[in-house]
Scaffold this active site. Sequence first.
Site, short mmCIF file in Angstrom:
data_model
loop_
_atom_site.label_atom_id
_atom_site.label_comp_id
_atom_site.label_asym_id
_atom_site.label_seq_id
_atom_site.Cartn_x
_atom_site.Cartn_y
_atom_site.Cartn_z
N GLU A 73 -54.88 -65.31 -31.23
CA GLU A 73 -54.97 -65.34 -32.37
C GLU A 73 -56.78 -64.28 -32.52
O GLU A 73 -56.84 -63.25 -32.92
CB GLU A 73 -55.16 -65.88 -33.71
CG GLU A 73 -53.96 -66.86 -34.21
CD GLU A 73 -54.07 -67.77 -32.85
OE1 GLU A 73 -53.78 -69.56 -33.42
OE2 GLU A 73 -54.78 -67.87 -31.91
N HIS A 93 -58.41 -66.37 -27.22
CA HIS A 93 -57.40 -66.99 -27.78
C HIS A 93 -56.45 -65.86 -28.51
O HIS A 93 -57.24 -65.24 -28.91
CB HIS A 93 -57.42 -68.60 -29.54
CG HIS A 93 -57.67 -69.60 -28.63
ND1 HIS A 93 -58.03 -70.84 -29.63
CD2 HIS A 93 -58.54 -70.39 -27.71
CE1 HIS A 93 -58.67 -71.92 -29.21
NE2 HIS A 93 -58.89 -71.48 -27.48
N CYS A 119 -59.86 -70.24 -34.45
CA CYS A 119 -59.22 -69.24 -34.70
C CYS A 119 -58.65 -69.29 -36.87
O CYS A 119 -58.84 -68.09 -37.00
CB CYS A 119 -57.63 -69.44 -33.97
SG CYS A 119 -57.76 -68.92 -31.87
N CYS A 133 -56.00 -73.15 -34.75
CA CYS A 133 -56.91 -73.74 -33.77
C CYS A 133 -57.97 -74.06 -35.12
O CYS A 133 -58.17 -72.78 -35.80
CB CYS A 133 -57.79 -73.88 -32.73
SG CYS A 133 -58.24 -72.62 -32.18
#
Length: 155
Positions: free
Chosen positions: A54, A52, A85, A82
């Site tokens: 992040e 992801h 993250c 999310c």
Amino acid sequence: MTPEELMRQAADLAVDNVARGGGPFGAVIVKGGEIIARGVNRVTAQLDPTAHAEVNAIREACQRLGTFDLSGCEIYTSCEPCPMCLGAIYWARLERVYYACTQADAAAIDFDDQFIYQELDRPKHARRLPMTELGREDALRAFRAWSEKVDKTPY
């Protein structure tokens, strides 16, 4: 750079990533007003569900700074993090999160993490993913070794 300019950087990364076939997420990590890392969603490109924006930005920032502790840094992300993250952000000790789109915005384009939040609220035995404790006594040896180690690097 202002917070608004930094957020624009994260949003621009997300838009550019979509144009290159990636997911619609971008993030920048800032220390002392300077961007030290950028990340975009590379889940499908890297065949890695943890890639992801992040997490990728955190990985880059840690490598650039030579540390696993990002205290003193902030993250600007194009969407509310999310659960994975957010966990990574806490573990990295980032001091502030700025986000643009919300969980609801992400859900509206089929990036819905609500089921994970719901699962975390359930007792282990009631979760959809079966969880079985196994071999605890054997694995506790590593915890004892860690507890007794005098030259460890705490984190």
